[in-house]
Motif scaffolding. Sequence first.
Motif, short mmCIF file in Angstrom:
data_model
loop_
_atom_site.label_atom_id
_atom_site.label_comp_id
_atom_site.label_asym_id
_atom_site.label_seq_id
_atom_site.Cartn_x
_atom_site.Cartn_y
_atom_site.Cartn_z
N ASN A 128 1.04 -0.89 0.25
CA ASN A 128 -0.08 -0.38 0.14
C ASN A 128 1.07 1.46 -0.06
O ASN A 128 -0.14 2.47 -0.69
N LYS A 129 1.95 1.16 0.57
CA LYS A 129 2.91 2.16 0.76
C LYS A 129 3.21 2.84 -0.73
O LYS A 129 3.84 3.93 -0.67
N ARG A 130 4.14 1.35 -1.04
CA ARG A 130 4.56 1.33 -2.34
C ARG A 130 3.81 2.49 -3.61
O ARG A 130 4.04 2.78 -4.09
N ARG A 131 2.18 1.57 -3.18
CA ARG A 131 2.01 2.46 -4.33
C ARG A 131 1.35 4.38 -4.20
O ARG A 131 0.70 4.50 -4.69
N ASP A 132 1.02 3.84 -2.88
CA ASP A 132 1.04 5.78 -2.58
C ASP A 132 1.85 6.59 -2.72
O ASP A 132 1.42 7.67 -3.81
N VAL A 145 -8.99 2.95 -4.05
CA VAL A 145 -9.82 2.10 -3.89
C VAL A 145 -9.23 0.86 -2.50
O VAL A 145 -8.30 0.11 -3.22
N SER A 146 -9.45 0.56 -2.07
CA SER A 146 -9.73 -0.87 -1.16
C SER A 146 -10.32 -1.71 -0.92
O SER A 146 -11.30 -2.02 -1.43
N GLY A 147 -9.58 -2.83 -0.83
CA GLY A 147 -10.41 -3.85 -0.91
C GLY A 147 -10.98 -4.39 -0.52
O GLY A 147 -12.30 -4.80 0.03
N ASP A 148 -11.42 -3.35 0.69
CA ASP A 148 -12.31 -3.70 1.92
C ASP A 148 -12.98 -2.44 3.11
O ASP A 148 -12.40 -1.75 3.94
N GLU A 149 -13.38 -1.49 1.74
CA GLU A 149 -13.24 -0.37 2.54
C GLU A 149 -14.15 0.22 4.06
O GLU A 149 -14.88 -0.80 4.10
N GLU A 150 -14.11 1.10 4.30
CA GLU A 150 -14.80 1.51 5.53
C GLU A 150 -16.84 0.84 5.02
O GLU A 150 -17.05 1.87 3.96
N LYS A 151 -16.85 1.07 6.11
CA LYS A 151 -18.63 1.16 6.14
C LYS A 151 -18.74 2.88 5.60
O LYS A 151 -18.52 4.01 5.76
N ASP A 202 -18.50 3.59 0.12
CA ASP A 202 -17.97 2.48 0.77
C ASP A 202 -16.83 2.46 0.21
O ASP A 202 -15.91 1.72 -0.12
N GLY A 203 -15.93 3.57 -1.28
CA GLY A 203 -14.99 3.31 -1.39
C GLY A 203 -14.60 2.30 -3.06
O GLY A 203 -13.42 2.00 -2.52
N LEU A 204 -15.96 1.67 -3.19
CA LEU A 204 -15.76 1.03 -4.33
C LEU A 204 -15.51 1.39 -6.31
O LEU A 204 -16.16 2.71 -5.49
N PRO A 205 -14.88 1.80 -6.80
CA PRO A 205 -15.03 2.71 -8.54
C PRO A 205 -16.11 2.64 -9.05
O PRO A 205 -16.70 1.30 -8.75
N ARG A 206 -17.13 3.18 -8.68
CA ARG A 206 -17.53 3.60 -9.67
C ARG A 206 -17.75 3.61 -11.09
O ARG A 206 -16.71 4.20 -12.45
N GLU A 251 -2.77 -5.82 -10.95
CA GLU A 251 -3.13 -4.61 -12.43
C GLU A 251 -3.38 -3.65 -11.84
O GLU A 251 -3.11 -2.37 -12.64
N ARG A 252 -4.55 -3.49 -11.21
CA ARG A 252 -5.24 -1.55 -10.79
C ARG A 252 -4.45 -1.42 -9.48
O ARG A 252 -4.24 -1.95 -8.40
N LEU A 253 -3.79 -0.59 -9.82
CA LEU A 253 -2.45 0.20 -8.81
C LEU A 253 -3.38 1.26 -8.02
O LEU A 253 -2.97 1.87 -6.85
N GLU A 254 -4.53 1.36 -7.97
CA GLU A 254 -5.94 2.39 -7.28
C GLU A 254 -6.13 1.23 -6.21
O GLU A 254 -6.63 1.79 -5.39
N PHE A 255 -5.28 0.14 -6.92
CA PHE A 255 -6.25 -0.90 -5.46
C PHE A 255 -5.73 -0.95 -3.73
O PHE A 255 -4.33 -0.92 -4.50
N ARG A 256 -6.50 -0.61 -3.10
CA ARG A 256 -5.41 -1.28 -1.72
C ARG A 256 -5.93 -2.27 -0.87
O ARG A 256 -6.89 -2.10 -0.92
N TYR A 257 -4.68 -2.59 -0.60
CA TYR A 257 -4.94 -3.86 0.83
C TYR A 257 -5.41 -3.78 1.88
O TYR A 257 -5.30 -2.68 2.39
N THR A 258 -6.36 -4.17 2.43
CA THR A 258 -7.02 -4.34 3.93
C THR A 258 -6.15 -5.47 4.26
O THR A 258 -6.46 -6.54 4.18
N TYR A 259 -6.36 -4.91 6.18
CA TYR A 259 -5.13 -5.91 6.50
C TYR A 259 -6.23 -6.28 8.19
O TYR A 259 -4.91 -6.61 8.99
#
Length: 528
Positions: free
Chosen positions: A463-467, A489-495, A502-506, A520-528
């Motif tokens: 995530n830091k690398r992509r930021d 967008v993260s894989g599991d954004e806040e409510k 919801d943080g998902l791409p529109r 492939e999607r550098l806008e994707f952020r991992y939830t941990y």
Amino acid sequence: MSDSHTSPTPGAPGPPLEDHEYPLDPIEYAKAEKKVVRKIDFILLPIMLITYGLQYYDKNTLSTAILYGMLEDLDLTTTKNGVTYLTRYSTAAAAFYYGYIVAVLPMGLIFTRFPLAKTASLFVLIWGIICILTVVVHSYHGFVVQRVFLGLAESAVSPAFVAITALWWKPQEQAKRLGVYYSSTGIFSMFTAIVNIGWGKTGGHHPWKSMYYFGGSFTIFWAILIYFIMPDSPLSPGRFFSPQEKAILRRRFHENPYGQSQQPIKVSQLVEAVRDVKTWIYFLIGASIYICNGSVTVFGAKIINSWGYDSIRSTALMIPGGAMTVVTIYIFAWFADRYKNIRTILLPISTIPVIVGCLVVWQAPWHPRVGPLIGYYLVAAFGAPYVLLLSLATANTAGATKKGFTTSAIFVGYVTGNIISSYLVFAQEKPIKYRSTWIAVIVAMIFASCASLLLRYIYIRENKRRDALLVSSPSGHSPDGALRGDGVVSGDEEKAGESGGDGLPRLGDGGVYEDKTDKERLEFRYTY
């Protein structure tokens, strides 16, 4: 972008419905969407819970059946120098997972190409037929073959349900739903004990056969219900939803592109999944967690029986273990759903009851018997870390083919752990309290905990690398052309209520879904 939209099912509707078909006001829409989600829960979760529970009933019945004549009828024991060995029984138990491990990867890919509900119902029907045919088996070798085919059929259930969960619920909604239907392992552990006590008392000369008559016939009946009741996709939800609810379902579908699993199989995504170190970590964690299964499911009734209880009492005493499974899954799923980025911490915490339980059974006096029973019930908490693992993998993997392969890899790990666990309970170790069993489980749980923390490190670092890439990009786009800023967008954004979305791409009207992976999607952020 030249890719055309691929519908999740043949003949499914294309672009999203117009906004006027659902409330335009955000507050009103949120209320309407919440009602739709509740309806999805009401329709799908009971089906998934009972189906998964029936699968567990089938596996748990094997543990109970050996107390009611199966060992003798099918010649599942050997005796050398006055010592009885259960190696044949271990092999028969493991044979199920030999079939499972062969089929689970192809099953994960099959469900990327065919309607989920109808295909799942077909495999449930086949599994029910094979289950009921257990009663015609008369030998050890025939039983092993039957178990292999049963594993082949039942391997479809978990990949199908993970795909259904990703399709119908957004990532931030999935952990709780995974917890609900996976808690059926505990619910049906209690159900199995209660039902099989009845069959044990009234099942004639071969009471174990009555258990399989019941399980097989119930499963066949249930497969027919799945076919007629379970909808295939949010784009073709059937008669249970009103026009406005269908519009909301379509909007949710287009707001959740990472759940779109009905895509052509892509070799490039398969290669990426194999080369992704996270896939192998998921596999190893799954295997480690399910090394515990031998002591709870495969040999659970036999271990309790060795403490001096008769067959009926041994079966009844398995009920609290099922309750422990249910309660711990719900507790940890609630925390995973309630708080952001704590799942890789929750997973190690969830292994603590299991480790403590192993130590109690191994080290506490067996007389009085309350000590080992409490330890056994703590060990039954091993379902919680597995649910957390599934929620991590589904939220952090994008790309239909990659997601299918990754979840299948977890199930291969699940199978590997079950095969190993079938050979880790030694009847001759009863005088030393099955020491090898508990040592193996403790080591496996410690490994799973460390691997979870390693995943946390990998997610945060990536995530830091992509930021950094987004910040250093001279234009408003990331190096792969993905939008910066609001496109992250993260894989599991806040409510939605907490983050304002919801943080998902529109995709929006006329938007095009691209079947790309998280890499492939550098806008994707991992939830941990």
